[in-house]
Design an enzyme around this catalytic site. Sequence first.
Site, short mmCIF file in Angstrom:
data_model
loop_
_atom_site.label_atom_id
_atom_site.label_comp_id
_atom_site.label_asym_id
_atom_site.label_seq_id
_atom_site.Cartn_x
_atom_site.Cartn_y
_atom_site.Cartn_z
N GLY A 182 0.82 -1.21 0.00
CA GLY A 182 0.00 0.00 0.00
C GLY A 182 0.85 1.25 0.00
O GLY A 182 0.48 2.28 -0.58
N SER A 183 2.00 1.18 0.64
CA SER A 183 2.92 2.33 0.66
C SER A 183 3.44 2.62 -0.74
O SER A 183 3.55 3.78 -1.15
CB SER A 183 4.09 2.05 1.61
OG SER A 183 3.62 1.86 2.93
N ASP A 223 -7.10 1.62 4.64
CA ASP A 223 -7.80 1.13 5.83
C ASP A 223 -9.31 1.03 5.62
O ASP A 223 -10.04 0.77 6.58
CB ASP A 223 -7.55 2.07 7.02
CG ASP A 223 -6.12 2.03 7.51
OD1 ASP A 223 -5.36 1.17 7.04
OD2 ASP A 223 -5.76 2.86 8.36
N ASN A 238 10.30 -0.78 -10.04
CA ASN A 238 9.66 -2.08 -10.24
C ASN A 238 8.89 -2.39 -8.97
O ASN A 238 9.47 -2.81 -7.96
CB ASN A 238 10.69 -3.17 -10.52
CG ASN A 238 10.04 -4.54 -10.69
OD1 ASN A 238 8.82 -4.66 -10.74
ND2 ASN A 238 10.85 -5.58 -10.76
N SER A 269 -4.19 -1.30 0.51
CA SER A 269 -3.14 -2.13 1.11
C SER A 269 -3.68 -3.52 1.39
O SER A 269 -4.81 -3.68 1.85
CB SER A 269 -2.63 -1.51 2.41
OG SER A 269 -1.71 -2.40 3.04
N HIS A 288 -4.83 -5.83 7.13
CA HIS A 288 -5.90 -5.13 6.42
C HIS A 288 -7.08 -6.04 6.09
O HIS A 288 -7.12 -7.21 6.46
CB HIS A 288 -5.32 -4.44 5.18
CG HIS A 288 -4.49 -3.25 5.53
ND1 HIS A 288 -4.99 -1.97 5.57
CD2 HIS A 288 -3.19 -3.14 5.91
CE1 HIS A 288 -4.04 -1.13 5.93
NE2 HIS A 288 -2.93 -1.82 6.15
#
Length: 539
Positions: free
Chosen positions: A174-175, A282, A376, A303, A308
Amino acid sequence: MFKVGDIILITSDKGVKSNEKGVIIDNLKNSDDLLITYLNPEDTQVKGNFKERISNFDLEDGVLKSSHIIFLDYINSIKSTNCEKIAELNKNKLDKILRQYAHYNSEIYFNNIVKRGSRDYIPASGKVLDQNELFNMIDASYDMWLTAGRFEEAFNEKFAQLLGMNHVLTTNSGSSANLLAITALTSYKLADKKLNIGDEVITAAACFPTTVAPIIQNNLIPVFVDVELGTYNVDIEQVEQAITNKTKAIFLAHTLGNPFNIKEILKITEEYDLWLIEDNCDALFSKYSGEYTGKFGHISTFSFYPAHHITMGEGGAVATNNEELHKILLSYRDWGRDCWCIPGRDDTCGMRFKKQLGKLPYGYDHKYTYSHMGYNLKITDWQAAIGLAQLQKLPEFVEKRRSNFKYLYSGLKEFEEYFILPEPTEDSEPSWFGFPITVKDNDKFDQIKLVKYLEENRIGTRKLFAGNILRQPAFINSNIKMRIGSSPLKNSNELTEKDLNKLQNTEDIMNKTFWIGIWPGINENDLEYVIDKVKDLIE
């Protein structure tokens, strides 16, 4: 000599033939025994759990036709002396049977090994897996494709369909999805709409750090605003007050699954012609005005970390309804290349050697033409295989989260003298990630005492992420250009207590707020235990 995939006729010890047929699925080493599964006609009663179906038993040159479906019954061990080979399976049929055998074994392993575990701690978050995720991982391993493949394609299609969105791209977290979302908006392909160095992006100071990090990493200016207690989402008034002629985007998370006031944020983005990115990590399947969150912004992020709503282990996604943004996101995700062919396929546009881009010679291979300084950030097919099995459970997971939230809220409501309990944003239906609690000033306990007490009683707790992120070492020990609300530009390592206290609710969240779990692995007995322990402390 028998081999795996041979179709056999079973004989008795005296050599008398029976009508029973089987497929060898393991030629056991150092033994005369063969592991077989029985082939039964369509109308035969099922005896076991290892099942496929065969419509008839036609052969071509001693090989079972690939068009026929096989019906597999229970598994048995049999002496090779009691077998007579009559045919063999072709490769595709054998592949299907061995994968089905793996699925069968996955169920045995999960039910007899994994499910035997016990728990003496109630974690704040966790994953819910069964034999289907285990089998999908094995199935992906059999492909030996390694990178993104058929499972990733299937996941993207299914996830986009569930969300009602045009384009989904998986990412390795998710980051990374957040990084792609912001970075995509810096692309020269957006012309005068692109984000330039020094442009401002409004976000919340009470946040997870990787919502903010991409703003800084792209040499943009984060502008921090305060949030409301109870909803834990941005104060809309402060958002509008923070806008300057340098403001180009708003990047906000739906805190712990509770949607921010999308209606008002959209009014602001339309009035000032701003980009909107929804950090939906979230809030998977949360709804606002009857629509899923993630569909309102220009780009949204997700995420699939184990904490999650669904998991791939590590993994995430970006989604958009904008074709141009989708191509830009794809480019940045896949090394910055201009080509959009998926791994293993070439020349889907028919122009691989017919373009002239940049100052490259005409016909330079499009697969090795780069339009951005990219990364990538793809996932593997193992991750997608897990995610695909998880998607089947998503509606059930979300319903369980909502049910757990209601149960816990009902049980803690009598203690509102001590707590600010969470409240859904108006016109929303949250898919809650956690249950936030803010401890009011009282003479019995503070937030630290309560959290320690819960942890000592085996109840997991978490802070509301970074608290006031401007107090974190990453800001205090760095020279980051930023603003607080409508205040002038300032360096992060020069912030004073007066500056930080402008974010009063964020300060309260840092000092007084935490959250506890309501994920699907928690049951009503767990929640009743939590309620009882809180009651014990208060009394």
